[in-house]
Design a protein around this motif. Structure first.
Motif, short mmCIF file in Angstrom:
data_model
loop_
_atom_site.label_atom_id
_atom_site.label_comp_id
_atom_site.label_asym_id
_atom_site.label_seq_id
_atom_site.Cartn_x
_atom_site.Cartn_y
_atom_site.Cartn_z
N VAL A 22 0.86 -1.18 0.00
CA VAL A 22 0.00 0.00 0.00
C VAL A 22 0.89 1.23 0.00
O VAL A 22 2.08 1.15 0.32
CB VAL A 22 -0.97 0.04 1.21
N GLY A 23 0.29 2.35 -0.34
CA GLY A 23 1.03 3.61 -0.33
C GLY A 23 0.72 4.40 0.93
O GLY A 23 -0.30 4.17 1.58
N PRO A 24 1.57 5.33 1.27
CA PRO A 24 1.35 6.14 2.48
C PRO A 24 0.09 6.98 2.39
O PRO A 24 -0.47 7.37 3.42
CB PRO A 24 2.61 7.00 2.57
N GLN A 25 -0.40 7.25 1.18
CA GLN A 25 -1.60 8.06 1.01
C GLN A 25 -2.88 7.26 1.17
O GLN A 25 -3.96 7.84 1.28
CB GLN A 25 -1.58 8.75 -0.36
N HIS A 26 -2.81 5.94 1.22
CA HIS A 26 -4.02 5.14 1.45
C HIS A 26 -4.61 5.49 2.81
O HIS A 26 -3.87 5.77 3.75
CB HIS A 26 -3.70 3.64 1.42
N THR A 27 -5.93 5.42 2.90
CA THR A 27 -6.56 5.62 4.21
C THR A 27 -6.47 4.33 5.01
O THR A 27 -6.22 3.24 4.45
CB THR A 27 -8.05 6.00 4.08
N LEU A 28 -6.68 4.45 6.30
CA LEU A 28 -6.68 3.25 7.16
C LEU A 28 -7.74 2.26 6.70
O LEU A 28 -7.52 1.05 6.71
CB LEU A 28 -6.91 3.64 8.62
N ARG A 29 -8.91 2.78 6.30
CA ARG A 29 -9.97 1.87 5.84
C ARG A 29 -9.53 1.12 4.58
O ARG A 29 -9.72 -0.08 4.46
CB ARG A 29 -11.28 2.60 5.58
N GLN A 30 -8.91 1.83 3.65
CA GLN A 30 -8.45 1.17 2.43
C GLN A 30 -7.44 0.07 2.76
O GLN A 30 -7.51 -1.03 2.23
CB GLN A 30 -7.83 2.19 1.47
#
Length: 142
Positions: free
Chosen positions: A24-32
């Motif tokens: 995942v990327g650092p910009q993903h949300t916790l939900r994602q």
């Protein structure tokens, strides 16, 4: 004799690790991130931040701690919950070496690297699965 046979067939991290790895990327949300982990049935994700620290890890515990502290999983980004001080395992390590590193560090996942290449992740679940299967096989052969 059994110990000699076990020593000859010592299993290595490369044989027990989980792959492919969820990234995942650092910009993903916790939900994602949580949704991706749930879909893949894994307890961690590798985070690649080419503009920042490089390679990190985020675990289900990180997500749980963030939500438990009241953060909004639809707004809060992974970037704030990544462990950058990652302990790595080499593919040639024995499972015992991996287990000892986890016990020393107090964590449940090791990123498996060969040079700079991420090969997989070995988790406590992987260790338990392998050891349980080997024990069952040994019991069946007696």
């Amino acid at each position: 004799m059994a110990n000699a046979a076990q020593a000859q067939h010592a299993m290595h991290v490369r044989e027990a690790m989980s792959k492919p790895v969820l990234m995942v990327g650092p910009q993903h949300t916790l939900r994602q991130a949580a949704q991706l982990m749930a879909m893949r049935r894994v307890g961690s994700a590798i985070v690649i931040d080419p503009d920042g620290e490089g390679l990190g890890i985020m675990t289900e515990r990180d997500v749980l701690n963030a939500i438990g502290s009241g953060l909004d999983p639809d707004v809060e980004q992974c970037a704030n919950h990544i462990t950058w001080d990652v302990v790595y395992a080499a593919p040639h390590w024995s499972l015992e070496e991996a287990a000892m590193a986890m016990a020393r560090g107090g964590f449940r996942h090791l990123v498996v690297l060969d040079g700079d290449e991420v090969l997989g992740i070995i988790s406590v679940r992987d260790l338990m699965r392998v050891w349980a299967l080997r024990r069952a096989e040994a019991a069946a052969s007696v």
